[in-house]
Design an enzyme around this catalytic site. Structure first.
Site, PDB file in Angstrom:
ATOM      1  N   LEU A  40     -50.674  -1.128   4.086  1.00  0.00           N
ATOM      2  CA  LEU A  40     -51.771  -0.190   4.210  1.00  0.00           C
ATOM      3  C   LEU A  40     -51.810   0.787   5.293  1.00  0.00           C
ATOM      4  CD1 LEU A  40     -54.697  -2.826   4.192  1.00  0.00           C
ATOM      5  CD2 LEU A  40     -54.226  -0.985   2.407  1.00  0.00           C
ATOM      6  N   ASP A  41     -52.079   2.183   4.910  1.00  0.00           N
ATOM      7  CA  ASP A  41     -52.092   3.268   6.018  1.00  0.00           C
ATOM      8  C   ASP A  41     -52.628   2.890   7.146  1.00  0.00           C
ATOM      9  OD1 ASP A  41     -50.230   4.603   4.236  1.00  0.00           O
ATOM     10  OD2 ASP A  41     -52.025   5.405   3.099  1.00  0.00           O
ATOM     11  N   PRO A  42     -52.532   3.657   8.111  1.00  0.00           N
ATOM     12  CA  PRO A  42     -53.423   3.288   9.272  1.00  0.00           C
ATOM     13  C   PRO A  42     -54.772   3.800   9.078  1.00  0.00           C
ATOM     14  CG  PRO A  42     -51.286   4.292  10.153  1.00  0.00           C
ATOM     15  CD  PRO A  42     -51.493   4.396   8.443  1.00  0.00           C
ATOM     16  N   ALA A  44     -56.538   3.140   6.411  1.00  0.00           N
ATOM     17  CA  ALA A  44     -57.292   2.213   5.560  1.00  0.00           C
ATOM     18  C   ALA A  44     -57.493   0.750   5.946  1.00  0.00           C
ATOM     19  CB  ALA A  44     -56.106   1.917   4.180  1.00  0.00           C
TER      20      ALA A  44
END
Length: 290
Positions: A40-42, A44
């Site tokens: 997961l991206d930061p 998200a």
């Protein structure tokens, strides 16, 4: 305590998936193997599946499971990272878009489609991460990939904000959906918020915070078999287990299957393999922890 299995963390905004793994190391004995399935991206939040012990060998089954996301898309601007963490560039002279036009554009995204990943992604370009090149200002040219979108539900729309729920397959970038939807409508678009609700059977209703105590985390462990739901399976005898662990095939009276799961009498995972003409050939054997 359970020595192998899975744990769902409800990732918070602003930290990386690796940060979550680092924090989770405090919940398990030293030298416990830990990994995560589906970065997961930061920006998200939501479901991040951690595997520990022998379960790290099964992360491929987590990664290929269907996923559900809830996202907020912002129209009227673009982002170099396709989300709110990037450099935002407003689109001049754009007008609000009718909901009917949005629904038409959404419907064109359903099924197996070609998608270009975001420039700020972990994919490699000539041996380097795309995001590392993009941060240096380099031109990042990523090849389109075929991904699957099963369903898109419009939850709420008030210009310039659109909220969607998206069911999709492995390798789908929600940031690319926001970008492509904005481009199709001619107004630009990027992800403002992103929540992963589910990966396969792993959901938020049995998760812990990254700030959980060891005791809280260990109360919500998932078994080794959790990502294997839906695969045909059977329980086998102690003698059959010994044969498998010696690398031998065993005979089973079940329909042929490319992937077949065998369990001991207590339902513990023994092996995954291929079943052809009644013969089970293991491809992944879980060693005894006893």
């Amino acid at each position: 305590m359970q020595t192998s299995g899975f744990l769902v963390v409800n990732k918070t905004q602003g930290i990386t998936s690796r940060d979550v793994v680092n924090r989770a190391m405090n919940w398990f004995p030293k030298r416990t193997r830990l990994g995560h399935g589906g970065t997961l991206d930061p920006l998200a939040t939501g479901v991040l599946v951690l595997a520990f012990g022998q379960a790290t060998r099964l992360l491929e089954y987590v990664q290929r499971s269907p996923k559900t996301y809830t996202t907020k898309i912002i129209f009227g601007a673009t982002s170099d990272s396709d989300d709110a963490d990037g450099v935002i560039t407003p689109r001049e002279g754009v007008s609000p878009v009718d909901e009917s036009a949005i629904r038409t554009a959404m419907n064109g995204m359903i099924g197996d489609i070609s998608q270009i990943p975001p420039a700020f992604s972990a994919l490699k370009v000539e041996g380097q991460r795309a995001y590392a090149l993009a941060r240096k200002g380099a031109e990042v040219d990523l090849e389109p990939r075929t991904i699957r979108i099963d369903h898109i539900e419009l939850l709420e729309y008030t210009w310039p904000t659109l909220r969607l729920k998206i069911d999709c397959g492995k390798g789908t970038y929600i940031r690319s959906i926001a970008r492509d939807l904005g481009n199709t409508l001619g107004v630009g678009g990027y992800v403002g918020e992103l929540l992963r609700d589910r990966i396969g059977g792993f959901a938020l209703d049995k998760s812990v915070s990254p700030e959980a105590t060891r005791e809280e985390a260990l109360r919500v462990l998932w078994p080794m078999t959790a990502p294997l739901r839906g695969l045909p399976r059977c329980n086998i005898s102690a003698e059959e287990i010994r044969n498998i662990r010696f690398g031998r095939t065993i005979n089973l009276k079940h329909a042929d299957a490319e992937e077949f799961v065998v369990l001991d009498e207590n339902g513990e995972l023994i092996a995954i393999g291929k079943l052809t003409n009644g013969k089970f050939q293991p491809t992944k054997v879980i060693p005894s922890e006893g």
